[in-house]
Enzyme design. Structure first.
Site, PDB file in Angstrom:
ATOM      1  CB  SER A   1      -0.958   0.013   1.197  1.00 44.49           C
ATOM      2  OG  SER A   1      -1.998  -0.902   0.994  1.00 44.49           O
TER       3      SER A   1
ATOM      4  CE  LYS B   1      -4.656   1.711  -0.299  1.00 43.30           C
ATOM      5  NZ  LYS B   1      -3.940   0.433  -0.211  1.00 43.30           N
TER       6      LYS B   1
ATOM      7  CB  SER C   1      -4.346   1.270   4.030  1.00 42.15           C
ATOM      8  OG  SER C   1      -3.334   1.019   3.094  1.00 42.15           O
TER       9      SER C   1
ATOM     10  CE  LYS D   1      -1.279   4.082   2.356  1.00 42.43           C
ATOM     11  NZ  LYS D   1      -1.411   3.109   3.473  1.00 42.43           N
TER      12      LYS D   1
END
Length: 303
Positions: free
Chosen positions: A59, A62, A116, A223
């Site tokens: 992820s 992203k 997420s 993140k």
């Protein structure tokens, strides 16, 4: 003269002299299999651990998705319809959002980055001009523009193990993402409530990085990511020694391990304290490193 305080500086000198293809920089102990630390201002690497090895990034993807969405300058207040995922990647994408309900583009971007939310990424990509294929193409074009030569994107959420990059490339991506006010704001928010319509309901979401809630950290961008193929991953920007610093930690054991590595890196940069790693995390790191080396040998033999 305090030699321990010189350790980060000496490591940086060695790094510049030898390149960043290092198993471990200096004597800092890390459980993550791959890592890179750099000054935000100029991107100069201060720590590199297998930083040029191409691996799945889950992820962390992203952040690129968010930049592509924002670069398109679409209306952030537009209501988008939630639909089942278009790509079938062999991975579960559980969601609390109700099928066929609607949410604003801004809210979908917020929960994709902060919490997420995988389906939110698919919805954002499908409402991009040209749809999902055009969106993924734009992700790869942006990577090329940023000089991310060892990076390939296959889906916008990071559910595909084919989304690969290197720790060194991700430093470039994080530095670029930091330039977006909205990305900095939403990735460091602690909670966010989304109001949906058709039907009307609300859902509360939390940040997947516990460090944004810690008074001991000044996190400016964050993140997290996880896939079985990628391990636990964390990228963030935080002020260390009075300077904004990019931390990239890829493939570690357990949700707390990247957080522990972030703490070890901060202590090492501030004082030269190398820290220590739990036995289980160290064993995981050794096993994964051995597997990567075996895969590299196999790949070279079969080419």
């Amino acid at each position: 003269m305090n030699i321990r305080r010189l350790a980060p500086w000496l490591a940086a000198v060695l790094l510049c002299a030898s390149g960043h293809s290092l198993g471990q920089t200096g004597d800092v102990q890390l459980a993550s299999v791959h890592a890179a630390v750099a000054r935000l201002a100029d991107g100069e690497l201060q720590v590199a651990k297998h930083a040029d090895r191409q691996v799945p990034i889950a992820s962390i993807t992203k952040l690129m998705t968010a930049m592509v969405v924002l670069d398109a300058q679409q209306d952030l207040n537009e209501w988008l319809t939630v639909q089942p995922r278009q790509q079938q990647l062999g991975k579960t994408a559980w969601t609390r959002m109700r099928n066929a309900s609607q949410a604003k583009r801004r809210d979908l971007l917020h929960i994709a980055l902060m919490s997420s939310e995988n389906i939110a990424c698919d919805v954002l990509a499908r409402h991009f001009p040209g749809g999902l294929p055009a969106f993924v193409k734009a992700m790869n074009s942006k990577a090329t523009e940023l000089g991310m030569r060892d990076t390939v994107f296959f889906d916008p959420a990071g559910l595909s193990p084919s989304n690969v990059s290197t720790a060194a490339d991700l430093v470039k991506m994080v530095r670029a993402a930091y330039q977006y006010d909205l990305i900095r704001d939403v990735t460091t928010s602690t909670y966010h409530q989304v109001t949906f319509r058709k039907p009307r309901y609300s859902l509360q979401y939390g940040n997947t990085n516990p460090l944004v809630r810690s008074s001991r950290w000044d996190v400016a961008l964050s993140k997290t990511g996880y896939l079985s193929e990628a391990g636990r991953c964390l990228v963030m920007v935080s002020k260390i020694n009075g300077e904004q610093t990019v931390l990239v930690l890829l493939d570690s054991l357990g949700t707390r391990t990247p957080v522990g590595d972030a703490g070890r890196l901060r202590r090492w940069l501030e004082s030269g304290d190398p820290g220590s790693v739990a036995v289980a995390a160290r064993n995981y790191e050794r096993e994964r490193s051995a597997a990567y080396r075996a895969d590299a040998v196999s790949h070279n033999v079969t080419r």
